[in-house]
Write an enzyme that holds these catalytic residues in place. Structure first.
Site, PDB file in Angstrom:
ATOM      1  N   GLU A   3      27.727 -12.151   6.430  1.00  0.00           N
ATOM      2  CA  GLU A   3      29.174 -12.155   6.306  1.00  0.00           C
ATOM      3  C   GLU A   3      29.887 -12.055   7.658  1.00  0.00           C
ATOM      4  O   GLU A   3      31.109 -12.034   7.706  1.00  0.00           O
ATOM      5  CB  GLU A   3      29.625 -11.001   5.396  1.00  0.00           C
ATOM      6  CG  GLU A   3      29.157 -11.180   3.968  1.00  0.00           C
ATOM      7  CD  GLU A   3      29.678 -10.098   3.033  1.00  0.00           C
ATOM      8  OE1 GLU A   3      30.546  -9.287   3.452  1.00  0.00           O
ATOM      9  OE2 GLU A   3      29.224 -10.055   1.889  1.00  0.00           O
ATOM     10  N   HIS A  33      26.994  -3.301  -0.300  1.00  0.00           N
ATOM     11  CA  HIS A  33      26.444  -3.420   1.049  1.00  0.00           C
ATOM     12  C   HIS A  33      27.526  -3.257   2.117  1.00  0.00           C
ATOM     13  O   HIS A  33      27.216  -3.025   3.277  1.00  0.00           O
ATOM     14  CB  HIS A  33      25.710  -4.763   1.224  1.00  0.00           C
ATOM     15  CG  HIS A  33      26.565  -5.965   1.008  1.00  0.00           C
ATOM     16  ND1 HIS A  33      26.832  -6.465  -0.256  1.00  0.00           N
ATOM     17  CD2 HIS A  33      27.218  -6.768   1.886  1.00  0.00           C
ATOM     18  CE1 HIS A  33      27.604  -7.532  -0.145  1.00  0.00           C
ATOM     19  NE2 HIS A  33      27.863  -7.734   1.143  1.00  0.00           N
TER      20      HIS A  33
END
Length: 178
Positions: free
Chosen positions: A162, A136
């Site tokens: 994140e 990703h």
């Protein structure tokens, strides 16, 4: 024998598969290439050690920790080329992105062979251990969010989780040309 377990996560259902005390697969519900090329008999075994370790890793990840990939024994099936690409995926730092072209250049330096971003994209797309081997975190050279087997919305969710500034990235419009 492959051992499997299903878990719930903030991005939906996840199927984990392990063999010989190593994680061999992690697929999100609805993911392209679901189960990949696995042909062996499978048995649900929620207490299999490699699966328990992976569940713990994912729980910590989704609770904002940054667990190390090296905490898990990973053994995805794939060609030598795909495994090389997946090794480079594992080097992308948490909360950062890289491009298919950057990975291709790193492979060229390592192997001494010309490498295309498209070939890297094919290997990234067949990553059998999504999230942990962080495909990703790979985007197009122009900042486009492309090629995520789990779906672009899940890719965005993981990047936001994140702390990636996804406002700098975009989803390309599909071509309407004949």
């Amino acid at each position: 024998m492959l051992y499997t377990t299903q878990i719930s996560s903030p991005i939906g259902g996840i199927l984990l598969a392990a063999k010989n005390d190593a994680l061999i697969g992690l697929w999100m519900s609805g993911q392209k290439y679901y189960l990949g090329t696995l042909k062996e008999a499978m048995k649900e075994k929620n207490d299999y050690p490699a699966l328990l370790k992976t569940k713990d890793w994912l729980d910590r990840y989704f609770h904002g920790e940054k667990p190390e990939i090296t905490e898990l024994n990973l053994d995805p099936a794939g060609s030598a080329f795909r495994k090389t690409v997946w090794e480079f995926l594992c080097q992308i730092p948490y909360g950062e992105v890289t491009t298919y072209g950057d990975i291709a250049r790193k492979i060229e330096l390592k192997c001494g062979k010309k490498m295309s971003a498209q070939a890297v994209g094919g290997a990234v797309g067949h990553n059998a251990i999504s999230i942990i081997m962080p495909c990703h975190r790979v985007v197009g050279a122009d900042g486009s969010l492309t090629g995520y087997a789990g779906g672009i919305e899940k890719k965005i969710q993981l990047l936001k989780h994140e702390g990636v500034d996804v406002d700098q990235l975009y989803i390309p419009k599909k071509s309407t040309a004949p």
